[in-house]
Design an enzyme around this catalytic site. Sequence first.
Site, PDB file in Angstrom:
ATOM      1  N   SER A 276       8.959  25.948 -32.534  1.00  0.00           N
ATOM      2  CA  SER A 276      10.216  25.781 -33.268  1.00  0.00           C
ATOM      3  C   SER A 276       9.930  25.582 -34.762  1.00  0.00           C
ATOM      4  O   SER A 276       9.329  26.460 -35.391  1.00  0.00           O
ATOM      5  CB  SER A 276      11.018  24.637 -32.654  1.00  0.00           C
ATOM      6  OG  SER A 276      12.351  24.669 -33.102  1.00  0.00           O
TER       7      SER A 276
ATOM      8  N   ASP B 287      17.158  30.232 -24.593  1.00  0.00           N
ATOM      9  CA  ASP B 287      16.968  29.204 -25.630  1.00  0.00           C
ATOM     10  C   ASP B 287      18.302  28.970 -26.350  1.00  0.00           C
ATOM     11  O   ASP B 287      18.883  29.881 -26.935  1.00  0.00           O
ATOM     12  CB  ASP B 287      15.904  29.717 -26.605  1.00  0.00           C
ATOM     13  CG  ASP B 287      15.496  28.695 -27.646  1.00  0.00           C
ATOM     14  OD1 ASP B 287      16.364  27.939 -28.124  1.00  0.00           O
ATOM     15  OD2 ASP B 287      14.309  28.680 -27.998  1.00  0.00           O
TER      16      ASP B 287
ATOM     17  N   HIS C  69      14.472  26.035 -24.767  1.00  0.00           N
ATOM     18  CA  HIS C  69      13.727  25.625 -25.962  1.00  0.00           C
ATOM     19  C   HIS C  69      12.847  24.395 -25.697  1.00  0.00           C
ATOM     20  O   HIS C  69      12.210  23.885 -26.611  1.00  0.00           O
ATOM     21  CB  HIS C  69      14.744  25.308 -27.076  1.00  0.00           C
ATOM     22  CG  HIS C  69      14.170  25.324 -28.471  1.00  0.00           C
ATOM     23  ND1 HIS C  69      13.732  26.477 -29.080  1.00  0.00           N
ATOM     24  CD2 HIS C  69      13.952  24.329 -29.377  1.00  0.00           C
ATOM     25  CE1 HIS C  69      13.278  26.187 -30.301  1.00  0.00           C
ATOM     26  NE2 HIS C  69      13.384  24.896 -30.502  1.00  0.00           N
TER      27      HIS C  69
END
Lengths: 278, 278
Positions: free
Chosen positions: A147, A223, A256
């Site tokens: 991320s 995600d 995620h």
Amino acid sequence: MKQIEAIKEFGGWLRRYQHNAISCNCAMTFSVYLPPQAQTQQVPAVYFLSGLTCTDDNVRVKAGAQRYASELGRALVMPDTSPRGNDVADEPDRYDLGQGAGFYVNATQAPWSRHYQMYDYVTKELPALIESELPIIPGLKSITGHSMGGHGALVCALKNPGAYRSVSALAPICHPVQCGWGETCFSAYLGNDRDAWKDYDATELIKAGAQPMNLPIDQGTGDEFLDDQLHPQNLQTAGKAKDFPITLRMQRDYDHSYHFIATFIGEHLAYHAQALEV
Amino acid sequence: MKQIEAIKEFGGWLRRYQHNAISCNCAMTFSVYLPPQAQTQQVPAVYFLSGLTCTDDNVRVKAGAQRYASELGRALVMPDTSPRGNDVADEPDRYDLGQGAGFYVNATQAPWSRHYQMYDYVTKELPALIESELPIIPGLKSITGHSMGGHGALVCALKNPGAYRSVSALAPICHPVQCGWGETCFSAYLGNDRDAWKDYDATELIKAGAQPMNLPIDQGTGDEFLDDQLHPQNLQTAGKAKDFPITLRMQRDYDHSYHFIATFIGEHLAYHAQALEV
């Protein structure tokens, strides 16, 4: 640097250190996993940069990465995601600005610039420190992240050709100048001149002619941040225009979370371990 | 039962459910990891009982067990450690009594007896539920656990010969009637008659003539609770006197944390997977 924790794991040692960082001008905490091989020889290191809200602890607890590092004989270096402390600028009500959200840039704007120098910290100060203090081969390193940390890994590698043997990313923020998270942090840390932001944006660095390197990226199709924040297609488009070898794998249904990271970190570490053959 | 979460991991699905438990007389939450093989066939299940303070979430996030379950084609069943809810008796200032500390017994004493029926929940109600609702082979199960959950696994297996194909434990509380944690919970849940406690104590069950079965146990020598709470040597002594095949491996320098669990859970799951061959 001072060791503040040592935990045996997979035959090696997960160690946590604190030191007074010159770049960030504050005490910084980081973790290093030293595989069993490091008891008798120096080993290469893989840096893992973490995402928003994380400290060095999340990845070491949740990713299952130490098992692979032990098998592969590679150290795992896990920095914090920002400077920390009571006198470090922060927005305590926000998860996406201030402490926990350093974005791996060198801030130029007050009040952030006094401590938020995470780019220098991660690319220079921390490697120099651990290579002098721990059984890690100087200069032999790779980098990955998740991320915001995936963004960090891409930017650190693209801005320093040759410094990392390999780079990869898991669900990275690929085009921060075009997403809410990036706009929030870059405007605070770097000011209103959007051109200055491009120096910390993987997609823009590729557009501007960064030296081509392999960029393996995994991204879950489930995600929750994919549509608004991550924009891997922008990176891929920029890469295609510049003959940049980007391997973007869209992983069906993955989200995620660290469950996604845990699923794919083994392949990433195997890739880096091979690039780090002595 | 109602699915409240579904996360893709290692090609399978980590699912979380809530249901109204008859035994515990309250809503209970648990997680199940279904490996990829469960998409086309029924699979055997390994139950993992967690330790003090845990919910079903700790092991699924921290142990790295899903990777092995995926490779081995076994479901992983992760119950909570106690009944939960505002009307469930608790000692909110204690981590070692009440919610999060069910100790896998059927409480006989007020106010605990109304909800604290974790032994029936884990050995009867939960298996019946998931075997009827999920692609899990009825009756084909094994059990393991950590600390209080290691105690739970040993007791569930010893009290139900034949119900589990195999049992193992990580840093289990081996002789709860002789340690502070056990004394606290057993006196609250089971009353002052110490003879009644022995029915939920692995060492005492072996002394009293439980049917011999293999008991592989891993225990870290650096475990901060080893001296005061865990007493594996008492279990081993009782086992020797009864020709009980206990394999106690003292693992040098390992502590009581999930880093210890992560290191050894793979071997435990491989052992159970083999015992669960269809």
